[in-house]
Design an enzyme around this catalytic site. Sequence first.
Site: not given
Length: 324
Positions: A14, A164, A286, A288, A297
């Site tokens: 990443e 990612s 999940e 992050n 983003s």
Amino acid sequence: MKNVAIIMGGYSSEYKISLTSGNVVFNNINRAKFNPYRIHIFKEKWVYVNENNSEFPIDKSDFSVTINDSKINFDVVFNAIHGTPGEDGLMQAYFELLNIPQTSCDYYQAALTFNKRDMLSVLKPYGIKTAESYYLNLGDEINVDTILAKVGLPCFVKPNKSGSSFGISKVKTREEFLPAIENAYKEDDEIIIESFLDGTEVSVGVINYKGTVTVLPITEIVSENDFFDYEAKYLGKSKEITPARISEELKIKIETVAKRAYEVLKMKGFSRSEFIIVNNEPYMLEMNTIPGLTTESILPQQAREAGISLPELFENAIELALKK
């Protein structure tokens, strides 16, 4: 004026995305209050990179840099490293030992959330729903029938610790299963195999804004690909709709779960969690803790929708770190 080290790069696949995030932070920092420094963290070198792209080595003993015989120390670190060592707790622990505040969560929270299997296990007792799953470690015997009997087809095979969407496959047939496992093992020696949840995918940013845990407007993800993979995330193969097209009742339900996860884990700084909505219930995939901060983003999109500009978002993160 506070000296801010913006760390970017990292040791994982990443790193390119992290460099983009780090540069967005660098370009959107309020220079009336802060002196930003771009710090590239790579396996082979830790360096400060100036405007002319000249590099100056970082002294790892105290995380300082010497430029023209004058030593510069940093008051605070803005962490923009996705993946290891910025998102898995290593940098957090290092800065804690040096007593330098940094913008992301603490080292234990980073290590826990970076490990998808462990994080979901910790959240389950709090009533947070997750997909049916099966765990494999490198070297384990793979009994395809047993695994598929538990998770069914289609299913997802994911590296336990990567971001990612690197190494993730959606498996539709038995034949695709073993190659998917090989693909995931390229990224990590631990794998999580999850049942396919057929529903709407949403991404939920939760941040501490001016001292209050704040759930940002929810983003709905409509991927042109089979799932929200690397191409969908970064190469425009998806539509991200903020705010999500969901009922007010469902919105409140998702916000409650996302906020509970943030608080149960004693999170700080930014977080972005992914959920799939099945039968009006959010299932968590999940979390992050260093989400992408590029202008495209999701978290910056959500902040914009909430009326928070990038300079405000970044300044808030730095101010909260300095107060810690």
